[in-house]
Design a protein around this motif. Structure first.
Motif, PDB file in Angstrom:
ATOM      1  N   ASN A 511       0.864  -0.725  -0.035  1.00 52.20           N
ATOM      2  CA  ASN A 511       0.024  -0.260  -0.056  1.00 52.20           C
ATOM      3  C   ASN A 511       0.408   1.454  -0.209  1.00 52.20           C
ATOM      4  O   ASN A 511       0.497   2.098  -0.681  1.00 52.20           O
ATOM      5  CB  ASN A 511      -0.803  -0.102   0.867  1.00 52.20           C
ATOM      6  N   ASN A 660     -13.586   8.812   1.845  1.00 49.03           N
ATOM      7  CA  ASN A 660     -13.252   7.729   2.330  1.00 49.03           C
ATOM      8  C   ASN A 660     -13.950   8.453   3.538  1.00 49.03           C
ATOM      9  O   ASN A 660     -13.807   8.060   4.196  1.00 49.03           O
ATOM     10  CB  ASN A 660     -11.722   7.303   2.759  1.00 49.03           C
ATOM     11  N   ALA A 663     -13.273   5.948   6.630  1.00 49.69           N
ATOM     12  CA  ALA A 663     -12.195   6.176   7.605  1.00 49.69           C
ATOM     13  C   ALA A 663     -12.619   7.960   8.204  1.00 49.69           C
ATOM     14  O   ALA A 663     -12.062   7.670   9.238  1.00 49.69           O
ATOM     15  CB  ALA A 663     -11.378   6.846   6.767  1.00 49.69           C
ATOM     16  N   GLN A 675      -6.622   7.152  10.639  1.00 49.80           N
ATOM     17  CA  GLN A 675      -5.375   6.672   9.077  1.00 49.80           C
ATOM     18  C   GLN A 675      -5.043   5.480   9.357  1.00 49.80           C
ATOM     19  O   GLN A 675      -4.190   4.851   8.877  1.00 49.80           O
ATOM     20  CB  GLN A 675      -4.990   8.382  10.383  1.00 49.80           C
ATOM     21  N   LYS A 678      -6.716   3.043   7.086  1.00 49.14           N
ATOM     22  CA  LYS A 678      -6.300   3.748   5.561  1.00 49.14           C
ATOM     23  C   LYS A 678      -4.513   3.744   5.508  1.00 49.14           C
ATOM     24  O   LYS A 678      -4.377   3.854   5.153  1.00 49.14           O
ATOM     25  CB  LYS A 678      -6.218   4.899   5.476  1.00 49.14           C
TER      26      LYS A 678
END
Length: 741
Positions: A511, A660, A663, A675, A678
């Protein structure tokens, strides 16, 4: 005539040039075929020679400057840091033990004796001061007042919001029904009339003897007839209530039905101590305990029955932190929280008579010695922590200085072979869709959302449990609490291990590699991907990150700092790098290039071995897959070539960045969770570190504010306003970051 052969690293165009035609001190040359500029390294073709073998590297055991020399300072810094953390734990433990040392607080006096509350025990003495008995209290009790009712002691319990009754037949609970009780409530039983009075918030409440709610009276305000945080009170022989109206401030008289009768005493005689928190009556005297604006330091004041000020207690050394007062006979009895003493004063003029009881004095001295013992070790721990900061900073700075220096005793990659690439502002791509690029293989740790969620639960549940035990400890045996503590530690260790193994807490996840590649494309333009086959990511010991773009003949290294900002990009042949073993706590290896040496490390040993083997494979076989290089170069150039208007390419539409919402919802529950979801671990940790202490400050002070134990002086309002403002700003920025970034 001596000549030198120049080869363009971009198009492989080759040309031999006479040395006499090359100007002195030239640094860069331009390819006549593709106009690419690259670093010039003079190497006469007629004087080619075999490269000399690398110099031997000495080891740490011999004291030389080998592989272990630089991490040694980091290991020393880590060792002192562990000692610092151990002392921090010792400081917290010893400070808590010092704070928990018993000291006299609430006092109740009657013909049954004089009862004094010491921590989790009640000491009962006779009127002469002889200790009669000691009564142990439940561990989860938070007392707010103690009063005699016949031969029973009634204690108001802040935590349970009920009454603990100590009698000859043991202990029992008296429940209070009706509206919720807030704050540090006080009580007075009037069993002769079958009723109980309590003060809570800005009102007085009346219950029957079974604890059934009957009525409440009182309006919030500072005027006569209004209540502002009523504190302790007493029942006069006539049945009226004499109330210490703390923030009004006055001693007011009310009828049992709530009718305001008179303002008896208005504190005078001292501008510092003017908030009455307790009141006692003896014959024609009214004794009050009057505190400062923070309700900490206090004085004992004396008034006649008409409210005329007569004076304050005779000065006693370091007697300001007064817990409670009571009146019996011709004496005023007061507890000294700071020095663990119980004093007696004359009711006529508050003349100091000395300590109440030799037995209590002996117990107080023992408790004070215990307090000083733990406080001494708490101070030693603090000084030790301050002393350890010196070697921690010294060895860490020494480590950073050596990391910045060129390694001694070894030949790194040739610095002249490294080419620093300029940031291409004209050709940058505003919106990157990595899935539309030609296939790229990522060398990174694969994340597993299910196991990541389990790791988050293992990390979060013990944290919630520890806070629950600290702020609302259950009435459990100590062995069960210790068992839960060990279970929580085991869950935390398992959570950390899982998060590192699955990539959630690992800084080399796929990621993150994709995210940094997107940032690189925005800053560097499309040509950076020409011929790239694999993308690797490495986390350095200085918290920076290297994004490695591996093409068959050249390696691109993008250097990102710990905030994810691009520091620079360079291109160099694989002959310009050196990959070697590196001893460290985690799996690691050293990558040397262009006069730099970076230590790459990660918790995943398999990933580190794969990344190192791949770099070695490209370095040892630079001619590998040449046909793939040419095919990829054409495909990447065709797919990412900007349009004449410098707009985004047609194959990559400039779509708006998606929001998002999941999130953002998690961040609304607790700043930093979005955070973490993600996998922005660093940003999530920052939000939590800054927000949680502010939330704890507000939570700790909210109940005392409503209970009247914190004064709303201007400076207090300003301080709480700043805390709330900063907290709201962090909360809003956290949600925006989770939603947009």
């Amino acid at each position: 005539m001596p000549t030198v052969t120049l080869t363009c690293p971009a198009c492989q165009f080759t040309k031999s040039v006479a040395l006499s035609n090359i100007p002195d001190n030239i640094g860069r040359v331009t390819c006549p075929a593709c106009q690419h500029r690259f670093a010039f390294a003079a190497a006469p073709a007629t004087m080619a020679r075999e490269p000399s073998p690398p110099e031997p590297r000495s080891s740490l055991l011999t004291g030389g400057g080998g592989d272990l020399r630089k991490p040694r300072n980091l290991l020393f810094a880590s060792l002192f840091l562990l000692l610092f953390l151990a002392l921090l734990g010792g400081r917290l433990y010893t400070s808590q033990r010092a704070l928990n040392t018993p000291a006299p607080n609430f006092i109740a006096a009657s013909e049954e004796g004089i009862a004094t509350l010491w921590g989790k025990e009640v000491m009962v003495t006779d009127q002469a001061g002889k200790l009669l008995r000691r009564i142990a209290l439940p561990d989860n009790l938070i007392p707010t007042q103690m009063i005699w009712s016949g031969n029973e002691l009634w204690i108001a319990d802040y935590r349970a919001k009920d009454i603990l009754i100590l009698g000859e037949k043991g202990q029992k609970r008296g429940q209070l029904a009706g509206p919720k009780i807030s704050g540090h409530f006080k009580l007075v039983p009037d069993l002769a009339r079958g009723r109980i009075f309590i003060s809570t918030g800005h009102q007085m409440r009346l219950y029957d003897q079974q604890g059934t709610y009957l009525l409440a009276f009182g309006n919030e305000g500072r005027e006569p007839g209004q209540l502002k945080f009523p504190n302790q009170f007493l029942l006069e022989p006539s049945g009226n209530l004499l109330i210490a109206n703390t923030k009004s401030p006055a001693i007011d008289r009310y009828a049992p039905d709530g009718t305001f009768l008179a303002r008896v005493v208005t504190p005078t005689g001292n501008t510092t101590y003017q908030y009455p928190t307790n009141v006692a009556v003896a014959a024609d005297r009214i004794v009050t305990l009057e505190a400062d604006s923070y309700l900490q330091d206090a004085r004992i004041a004396l008034y006649d029955s008409q409210g005329k000020y007569l004076g304050e207690h005779q000065a006693v050394p370091d007697f300001k932190l007064i817990g409670d007062i009571a009146v019996w006979g011709d004496r005023v009895i007061a507890s000294d929280l700071a020095n663990a003493k119980v004093y007696a004063f004359a009711i006529a003029d508050l003349r100091f008579l000395g300590e109440l009881s030799p037995d209590l004095t002996r117990l107080g001295n023992e408790f004070e010695a215990t307090h000083l013992f733990w406080q001494k070790w708490a101070d030693y721990s603090l000084w030790g922590m301050l002393a350890l900061l010196v070697p921690i900073v010294f060895f860490y700075l020494k480590y950073r200085k050596e990391q910045a220096a060129l390694p001694k005793g070894q030949k790194d990659g040739d610095p002249t072979a490294m080419e620093t690439l300029d940031v291409n502002k004209m050709n940058r791509l505003e919106h990157i869709d990595l899935d539309a690029l030609p296939p790229l293989e990522f060398l990174a740790v694969t994340t597993r959302p299910g196991i990541d969620l389990l790791a988050a639960l293992l990390l979060g549940v013990p944290f919630i449990g520890v806070n629950w035990v600290l702020f609302a400890p259950p009435a459990w045996p100590q062995t069960r609490l210790l068992g839960l503590l060990f279970l929580g530690v085991a869950m935390q260790v398992a959570g950390v291990w899982l998060s590192l193994r699955t990539g959630w807490g690992c800084p080399v996840s796929r990621n993150k590699a994709r995210k940094l590649l997107g940032k690189l494309l925005k800053n560097q333009g499309h040509e950076i991907l020409a011929g790239v086959e694999q993308v690797g990511i490495g986390h350095c010991l200085d918290k920076s990150t290297l994004l490695l773009l591996l093409a068959p003949q050249h390696l691109f290294i993008a250097d990102f700092n710990f905030l994810g900002q691009l520091n620079g990009v360079c291109r160099l042949p694989y002959t310009g790098i050196v990959v070697e073993d590196q001893k460290f706590l985690l799996p690691a290896f050293a990558l040397s290039y262009g006069g730099k040496k970076r230590i790459l490390s990660a918790a995943d040993k398999t990933f580190m071995a794969l990344l190192r083997a791949t770099l070695e494979d490209y370095r040892l076989h630079p001619e590998k897959n040449d046909h793939i290089l040419r095919r990829h170069a054409r495909e990447v150039d065709r797919a990412l070539r900007p349009m004449p208007s410098q707009a985004a390419p047609a194959t990559l539409p400039a779509a708006a960045k998606p929001l998002n919402r999941k999130a953002a919802l998690l961040s609304a529950l607790l700043p930093g969770l979005g955070q973490f979801y993600k996998r922005h671990i660093f940003r999530g940790a920052l939000f939590m570190i800054f927000f949680v202490p502010l939330a704890v400050i507000v939570a700790i002070n909210l109940e005392p504010i409503t209970a009247g134990t914190i004064d709303w002086a201007p400076q207090s309002v300003l301080g709480m306003g700043i805390v709330l403002s900063v907290g709201l700003v962090i909360f809003a920025v956290n949600i925006w970051d989770a939603l947009r970034n």
